[in-house]
Design a protein around this motif. Structure first.
Motif, PDB file in Angstrom:
ATOM      1  N   UNK A 154      64.986  82.907  58.797  1.00  9.83           N
ATOM      2  CA  UNK A 154      64.466  82.120  57.675  1.00  9.83           C
ATOM      3  C   UNK A 154      63.025  81.686  57.943  1.00  9.83           C
ATOM      4  N   UNK A 155      62.740  81.330  59.193  1.00  9.27           N
ATOM      5  CA  UNK A 155      61.362  80.975  59.530  1.00  9.27           C
ATOM      6  C   UNK A 155      60.426  82.151  59.302  1.00  9.27           C
ATOM      7  N   UNK A 156      60.874  83.389  59.714  1.00 11.18           N
ATOM      8  CA  UNK A 156      60.046  84.592  59.515  1.00 11.18           C
ATOM      9  C   UNK A 156      59.825  84.862  58.025  1.00 11.18           C
ATOM     10  N   UNK A 157      60.907  84.733  57.234  1.00  7.51           N
ATOM     11  CA  UNK A 157      60.812  84.956  55.795  1.00  7.51           C
ATOM     12  C   UNK A 157      59.862  83.952  55.138  1.00  7.51           C
ATOM     13  N   UNK A 158      59.950  82.711  55.548  1.00 10.18           N
ATOM     14  CA  UNK A 158      59.059  81.699  55.002  1.00 10.18           C
ATOM     15  C   UNK A 158      57.611  82.007  55.344  1.00 10.18           C
ATOM     16  N   UNK A 159      57.377  82.498  56.578  1.00 11.18           N
ATOM     17  CA  UNK A 159      56.004  82.860  56.958  1.00 11.18           C
ATOM     18  C   UNK A 159      55.488  84.003  56.080  1.00 11.18           C
ATOM     19  N   UNK A 160      56.380  85.029  55.817  1.00  3.52           N
ATOM     20  CA  UNK A 160      55.966  86.147  54.961  1.00  3.52           C
ATOM     21  C   UNK A 160      55.676  85.670  53.543  1.00  3.52           C
ATOM     22  N   UNK A 161      56.518  84.756  53.038  1.00  2.00           N
ATOM     23  CA  UNK A 161      56.309  84.229  51.699  1.00  2.00           C
ATOM     24  C   UNK A 161      55.004  83.449  51.624  1.00  2.00           C
TER      25      UNK A 161
END
Length: 268
Positions: free
Chosen positions: A213-220
């Protein structure tokens, strides 16, 4: 002559011996010293104290007890007449206590001074100058012992009431209930043990999901920044097109304005 000399010598010996005995008696009786009289006032027991008992000032012998009697005005008070040496530094802060000699049980008077009232206390001629008597250490200890015995008796009564037959039954019921609760807690722990063992993998999966989720938030966040940049570019292009369109309209309007007069001239 010899008999007369012998009788004279015997007579002189008897006279000298008599004078010596009288001097010794006077010295031992203490009548040669004038003493100051004070009156000790005691609200406490004076057992063991007798007339002729010693009076000491901070351990130094300074006088004698002359008499012990009750106060006529207040029979609860005991009056002790003492006679002390005139050089004794008795002040208004001086007080008396009873002390005891060894294991004999005989008491003597001990004078002490707090030092809070240094004014000298001069004995008057009537011998009514009063000095208070305080409880001695043994009296305090005896009082504390009585209080201790009373407290121990009270505690014993409370324990007896606590350990009555009804309370014992109640205590046994309470212990039985505690034993049952302990057994149920043990069974619950056994049932929860598998869940506790599975909790560790679930925790690992949750940690991995949080990492993703942290990685996805960074991509977003990056995508949002990129979209923001694109929107800025499009806005700038729109502004440029609007400026170009405005310039073209201005040139067309100028050309029309310049042509209309010529057309009008030709028509005329």
């Amino acid at each position: 002559m010899e008999s007369r000399a012998y009788a004279l010598g015997a007579g002189l010996f008897v006279i000298v011996l008599t004078v010596a005995l009288v001097a010794a008696a006077v010295w031992l009786s203490g009548e040669h010293v004038e003493r100051a009289s004070y009156l000790l006032v005691s609200e406490f027991n004076v057992s063991g104290l007798n007339p002729e008992a010693t009076v000491r000032y901070r351990g130094v012998e300074v006088g004698k007890v002359e008499s012990i009697k009750f106060d006529r005005e207040d029979p609860r008070l005991i009056l002790i007449d003492i006679a002390v040496d005139p050089g004794t530094p008795i002040t208004r802060g001086t007080y008396a206590q009873l002390a005891y000699q060894g294991i004999t049980g005989l008491a003597y008077v001990e004078l002490n001074d707090d030092g809070d009232k240094p004014e000298r206390l001069v004995a008057d001629a009537s011998g009514e100058t009063r000095i208070p008597v305080r409880q001695s250490f043994l009296d305090d200890l005896s009082g504390a012992g009585k209080d201790l015995v009373s407290d121990a008796s009270h505690v014993a009564r409370r324990l007896s009431a606590l350990l009555s037959e009804d309370n014992q039954k109640q205590l046994l019921r309470t212990l039985s209930s505690l034993e049952g609760a302990t057994h149920r807690i043990g069974e619950l722990a056994v049932k929860l043990e598998p869940a506790v063992k599975n909790a560790a993998p679930l925790t690992d999966d949750a940690r991995k999901a949080l990492a993703r989720a942290d990685t996805l938030l960074a991509s977003m966040n990056q995508l949002t920044v990129e979209l923001t940049r694109r929107a800025d570019t499009l806005e700038r292009m729109a502004r440029s097109a609007e400026q170009i369109g405005g310039a073209a309209r201005s040139a067309s309007d100028a050309a029309v304005a310049e042509t209309l007069p010529r057309v009008n001239t030709l028509l005329d």
